[in-house]
Design an enzyme around this catalytic site. Structure first.
Site, short mmCIF file in Angstrom:
data_model
loop_
_atom_site.label_atom_id
_atom_site.label_comp_id
_atom_site.label_asym_id
_atom_site.label_seq_id
_atom_site.Cartn_x
_atom_site.Cartn_y
_atom_site.Cartn_z
N SER A 144 -10.44 25.62 -11.53
CA SER A 144 -10.55 24.70 -10.34
C SER A 144 -11.45 23.71 -10.43
O SER A 144 -12.52 23.93 -9.75
CB SER A 144 -10.32 25.58 -9.22
OG SER A 144 -11.25 26.68 -9.22
N GLY A 196 -15.28 28.05 -12.20
CA GLY A 196 -16.13 28.06 -13.21
C GLY A 196 -15.68 27.53 -14.37
O GLY A 196 -14.38 27.45 -14.61
N SER A 199 -16.21 31.51 -18.79
CA SER A 199 -17.36 31.71 -17.88
C SER A 199 -17.43 33.11 -17.39
O SER A 199 -18.09 33.60 -16.99
CB SER A 199 -17.57 30.66 -16.54
OG SER A 199 -16.28 30.81 -15.80
#
Lengths: 205, 306
Positions: free
Chosen positions: A88, A14, A18
């Site tokens: 990621s 995310g 987040s």
């Protein structure tokens, strides 16, 4: 001992801010309480050690994720639960990691960009928006949301503990952790308990 | 009919109670684990620590399991009754529940040789099984089901170092450094364990755990010690207790096979390779080893005996 030997990787992805690390930090002790060995690989922490010296170019970001994935695979193969909380951002490397191991559970922390910018815990968005910070995910570097994540949570619509509870329920459903005894109240029972707690002064009306 | 079920239930309960703890061990936050890949100096280190902690009565093969037990030899309920904090021996791959860990690593080429002879002692392989055939199985880490569970040397060592190296509650040691200066390395362990650190105590523990002493005790107690009693008595558990034995035992093809499979981690740990390889980037930087001035161990030096 109530411990299943099934290891797995819970892979959070995310935008920055987040809520990945917050939820990971809530989940880890709960899973430990249930008798599992749990290791959290937080994106910010691994960059100072496991992934020392890597920058934020596409190649370095991929290498960062590859290393985290490699360690997660090693450890989860031996029965532990690994929770990774790294942005990621790129789909292809996440899918590469997914393909490399069994029991990969992708959790998409789907928090709208404007909510993340409002949170801006470390003031990074502010710097990125001012152009002082380059290659910042969500601002001038892309975030590619997963197409088929096992779980999706929306941190702008529920509390972190509610998100954590939904993930635990998901893991129970997937058979990765044992079910805890379900305690359910009817709405009538709930309102009776609520009235009683208000009367005792524990809750405000 | 009900009786049969009762008997069956009792039999299952009985076998569970006898089941060795292993990976299902109940772990406490104050436990100290002595962890290594098998055949990396773990038993020697157990003796050193036990002799340090029990200066009044020398440690031997009859009392070692009550002082620093191995988690694969006893059921969980037995280990639960030990006084805390416990010191336990384990060969597990990274386990996040282990909070305080002493980790020993040894040159995998020497580990391979030691493994080969130990497998003969345990009758896992026949006497005429050649080491050339053994090394590929060692690399794959699938010699026995137990070994398969531990993983291969590279994965095992990497799992611990990648996640715990540099942590306050993780003491990383090399077998070769322990051979070179046992007192110095044992002092590090003593300080990690907050044990009495007088030079006299350390040196006495070193002397009581020397390979000569341990060989003598093995001869006398090998048939009673849980780890060796069922194994071949014509082959010793305590073998060379040296570094660099691989140079005279391992064929060069086997050395190359190990180095090409695990070269990056070996280099990070300071083990020089016989064939300089083009390793563009080691997978992880293992600082406590690579930054040391005495990092060259196996490559160009003569073997050291303890």
């Amino acid at each position: 001992m109530n411990r299943s030997n099934k290891g797995f990787t819970l892979w959070f992805t995310g935008l920055p801010c987040s809520g990945k690390s917050t939820i990971a930090a809530l989940l880890a002790p709960e899973l430990e309480r249930r008798g599992h060995g749990v290791e959290v690989l937080d994106g910010d922490v691994v960059r100072t050690h496991l992934c020392k010296g890597l920058g934020f170019s596409r190649e370095d970001r991929d290498e960062n994720i590859r290393r985290i994935g490699f360690v997660a695979k090693l450890v989860s193969r031996h029965g532990a639960i690994v929770i990774t909380a790294a942005i990621s951002p790129y789909r292809s490397i996440r899918d590469e990691v997914r393909a490399s191991m069994e029991n990969f559970v992708e959790v998409y922390v789907n928090t709208p960009l404007e909510v993340c910018i409002r949170r801006d815990v470390k003031g990074m968005y502010k710097k990125a928006l001012a152009g002082e910070l380059k290659h910042f995910t969500g601002i001038d570097d892309p975030y590619e949301p997963p197409l088929n994540p096992e779980l999706v949570i929306q941190t702008d619509k529920e509390t972190p503990s509610a998100s954590s509870g939904r993930i635990l329920a998901g893991l129970e459903q997937m058979g990765l952790i044992e079910r805890t005894s379900d305690i359910t109240y009817s709405s009538e029972e709930e309102s009776r308990i609520r009235t009683r707690l208000i009367a005792l002064g524990y809750l405000h009306a | 009919m009900v009786e049969i079920f009762k008997l069956a239930a009792e039999a299952i309960r009985g076998s569970l109670a006898r089941k060795k703890a292993g990976r299902n061990l109940t772990v406490f936050g104050d436990d100290v684990f002595l962890v290594s890949y098998p055949r990396s100096g773990n038993t020697w280190t157990r003796f050193l620590i036990a002799n340090l902690a029990h200066p009044n009565e020398p440690t031997n093969f009859a009392n070692i399991e009550s002082r620093i037990p191995e988690i694969y030899l006893f059921p969980d309920r037995v280990l639960l009754n030990l006084p805390r904090p416990r010191i336990l021996k384990s060969h597990e791959c990274f386990d996040p529940r282990y909070k305080r860990v002493i980790h020993i690593v040894r040159d995998p080429r020497d580990v391979a040789v030691s493994h080969y002879y130990y497998s003969k002692k345990r009758r896992t392989i026949a006497d005429d099984f050649r080491i050339e055939e053994y090394v590929p199985r060692f690399l794959a880490g699938n010699l026995t089901r137990t070994m398969e569970r531990y993983g291969c040397w590279n994965d095992h060592v990497l799992s611990w170092l990648a996640l715990r190296e540099g942590h306050r509650n993780f003491l990383a040691l090399r077998y070769e450094d322990m051979l070179e200066n046992t007192g110095r390395e044992l002092a590090k362990i003593g300080s990690f364990l907050d044990t009495d650190l007088s030079r006299e105590t350390v040196m006495r523990a070193v002397e009581r755990s020397s390979s000569t002493q341990m060989r003598r005790m093995e001869k006398e107690q090998s048939r009673e010690w849980k780890l060796t009693k069922g194994t071949r008595q014509d082959r010793p558990f305590i073998r060379n207790a040296t570094s660099g034995i691989w140079k005279s035992v391992l064929p060069s093809a086997s050395v190359l096979a190990i180095e090409s499979a695990w070269g990056p981690l070996m280099v990070s740990l300071g083990y020089s390779l016989t064939q300089p390889q083009t390793i563009s980037q080691t997978l992880f930087e293992i600082a406590p080893y690579s930054s040391r001035s005495d990092a060259t161990v196996a490559g160009g030096e003569a073997s050291r005996k303890r």
